[in-house]
Scaffold this motif. Structure first.
Motif, PDB file in Angstrom:
ATOM      1  N   ILE A  13      45.918  44.187  41.909  1.00 40.35           N
ATOM      2  CA  ILE A  13      46.635  43.078  41.275  1.00 40.35           C
ATOM      3  C   ILE A  13      45.613  42.127  40.668  1.00 40.35           C
ATOM      4  N   ILE A  61      46.687  38.112  44.673  1.00 37.27           N
ATOM      5  CA  ILE A  61      45.786  38.551  43.622  1.00 37.27           C
ATOM      6  C   ILE A  61      44.533  39.141  44.263  1.00 37.27           C
ATOM      7  N   ILE A  67      48.875  45.022  37.166  1.00 31.05           N
ATOM      8  CA  ILE A  67      48.182  45.887  38.122  1.00 31.05           C
ATOM      9  C   ILE A  67      47.244  46.781  37.329  1.00 31.05           C
ATOM     10  N   ILE A  81      49.319  37.422  38.543  1.00 30.52           N
ATOM     11  CA  ILE A  81      50.761  37.287  38.813  1.00 30.52           C
ATOM     12  C   ILE A  81      51.270  36.184  37.903  1.00 30.52           C
ATOM     13  N   THR A 112      53.821  41.045  36.852  1.00 31.32           N
ATOM     14  CA  THR A 112      52.552  41.159  37.564  1.00 31.32           C
ATOM     15  C   THR A 112      51.722  42.255  36.917  1.00 31.32           C
ATOM     16  N   ASN A 120      51.196  48.003  50.157  1.00 32.91           N
ATOM     17  CA  ASN A 120      49.989  47.185  50.073  1.00 32.91           C
ATOM     18  C   ASN A 120      48.864  47.938  50.771  1.00 32.91           C
ATOM     19  N   ASN A 122      58.402  41.062  38.159  1.00 37.86           N
ATOM     20  CA  ASN A 122      58.305  40.459  39.494  1.00 37.86           C
ATOM     21  C   ASN A 122      59.495  40.806  40.372  1.00 37.86           C
TER      22      ASN A 122
END
Length: 438
Positions: free
Chosen positions: A278, A265, A288, A281, A286, A310, A300
């Motif tokens: 993020i 997160i 975003i 979760i 999740t 990432n 997920n």
């Protein structure tokens, strides 16, 4: 008529002004205690969102203390005079305490659920109805009527009273379980676990375990044989294997993402072309959120089975880039210096790692450069920073006289526009010129 005669007799024989004065004193005493207690807890930063709200009237502690003081006053006053209003106040304060406790627990556990808001209202009306019936002395009569109505479920007979009491007891058990889970989260998980993802894992596991135990206890209270749950468990397993496969996959994937901590997160990621941070979760998906406020709901399972970029490094640094194309005869060192200076002028751009410039490609109409730089606060917005860097780059290139070639799409658009304009002018010229006589 005996019940109503007794109510009328108690009402006429009671000292209304004395009881109302006692009730007022009890309410003022409860308000004073809650205000003093809540102020001390705020100074120690231990304010509970369930018992103490932002104001003394918000939490569930005020009606509970008022109930205690009023009940004690009723026990004392009944020894000296007939009591009517205090007895009615005890029933109403008891109902208000339960309603306020349930509402605060559900609001803290499900802050954005409209279904829970509807359940709060239904529960409130039921509790107020029970309180009124109890105050009027009609509750035993209603219980006897509900007990006389029976329903056949398989081979067993279940009265309507058992169903109502079982539903209420199960609901209250679930609320108590959620309250215990919130206490566990507030006093243990939030204090001892610093990582947000691991907090989420602890909260989810705690809720699942406590809700399961509370549900089993509630079913046993109602009179359901727990051995029959083995058949339901087998049916549920078959359902998970076929119809609920995706839901089970997303649920397990959510725990894997939280436990492995590859995505946490607060990380900035790019999933299927959508880039954002993020924010949560959950068990199935999740959330975003992009810099412009848009939110994407990603299952997920997607985070486990598909490629996810990432953009946040392990030291919480976020990478941004700007691409620019200059003329083929431009001075590379001059362009590099202009791009680096544009990034260093922004206070949000980190000095370490330092901004960098790469000549990434030789395109048809010039040289393509990429400026890369890092920030540590992506939650403050990325679009404004990109715009500031791009404006500084554009100003620097124009002041240095660096040629910025036009892209092929713009050239084609201009060519088509000029062609259309030429045809229009030609047609207009032909329309204005006089025709020759044959």
């Amino acid at each position: 008529m005996d019940i109503f005669d007794k109510l009328i007799h108690d009402f006429r024989s009671s000292s209304a002004w004395v009881e109302l004065l006692i009730l007022l004193v009890c309410l003022l005493l409860a308000y004073t205690v809650v205000r003093w207690w809540g102020r001390n807890l705020k100074e120690r930063e231990r304010v509970s969102p369930i018992w103490f709200g932002s104001k003394p009237l918000d939490g569930a502690m005020l009606p509970m203390l008022a109930l205690f003081f009023t009940y004690v006053a009723e026990l004392i006053a009944v020894q000296y005079m007939p009591v009517f209003w205090l007895r009615l106040a005890v029933s109403l304060l008891f109902s208000l305490t339960i309603i306020r406790f349930v509402a605060r627990v559900l609001s803290a556990s499900f802050p954005q659920s409209t279904t829970m808001r509807l359940m709060e209202r239904v529960f409130s009306w039921v509790v107020w109805g029970v309180a009124v019936l109890h105050s009027l002395g009609l509750l035993p009569v209603v219980r006897e009527e509900l007990d006389s109505v029976s329903l056949t479920l398989g081979k067993s007979q279940v009265s309507l009273l058992n169903l109502v009491e079982g539903t209420l007891s199960a609901g209250l058990m679930m609320v108590v379980v959620l309250w215990i889970a919130s206490l566990f989260e507030q006093h243990l998980i939030n204090r001892w676990v610093s990582d947000l993802s691991m907090r989420k894992v602890g909260v989810n596991i705690t809720r699942v375990v406590l809700i399961t135990v509370g549900l089993l206890v509630s079913l046993s209270w109602v009179g359901v044989d727990l051995t029959t749950l083995s058949v339901m468990g087998g049916a549920l397993g078959v359902g998970l294997g076929f119809g609920l496969q995706k839901i089970a996959s997303n649920y397990i994937s959510g725990f894997l993402v939280l436990i492995e901590r590859a995505l946490r997160i607060g990380d900035n990621v790019r999933v299927d072309g959508f880039e954002g941070r993020i924010t949560d979760i959950r068990t199935r998906f999740t959330v975003i959120r992009a810099s412009n406020g848009r939110e994407s709901i990603v299952p997920n399972e997607t985070l486990i089975t598909q490629r996810v970029e990432n953009l946040t490094q392990s030291d919480r640094q976020f990478s941004l880039s700007t691409t620019v194309v200059v003329g083929i005869d431009s001075d590379v060192s001059q362009v590099t210096s202009i791009l680096l200076d544009a990034a260093k002028r922004q206070p949000r751009v980190l000095a370490k790692p330092a901004p960098s410039v790469q000549l990434v490609d030789f395109v048809e109409h010039g040289l393509q450069f990429t400026l890369s730089y890092y920030i540590s606060d992506p939650q403050n917005g990325q679009g404004n920073l990109r715009s500031d860097v791009n404006l500084t780059v554009l100003q620097g290139l124009r002041e240095a006289g660096v040629h910025l070639p036009m892209s092929r799409q713009v050239v084609q658009f201009v060519a088509l526009d000029e062609s259309a304009t030429g045809h229009a002018d030609k047609g207009l010229h032909e329309a204005e010129s006089p025709r020759e006589n044959p």
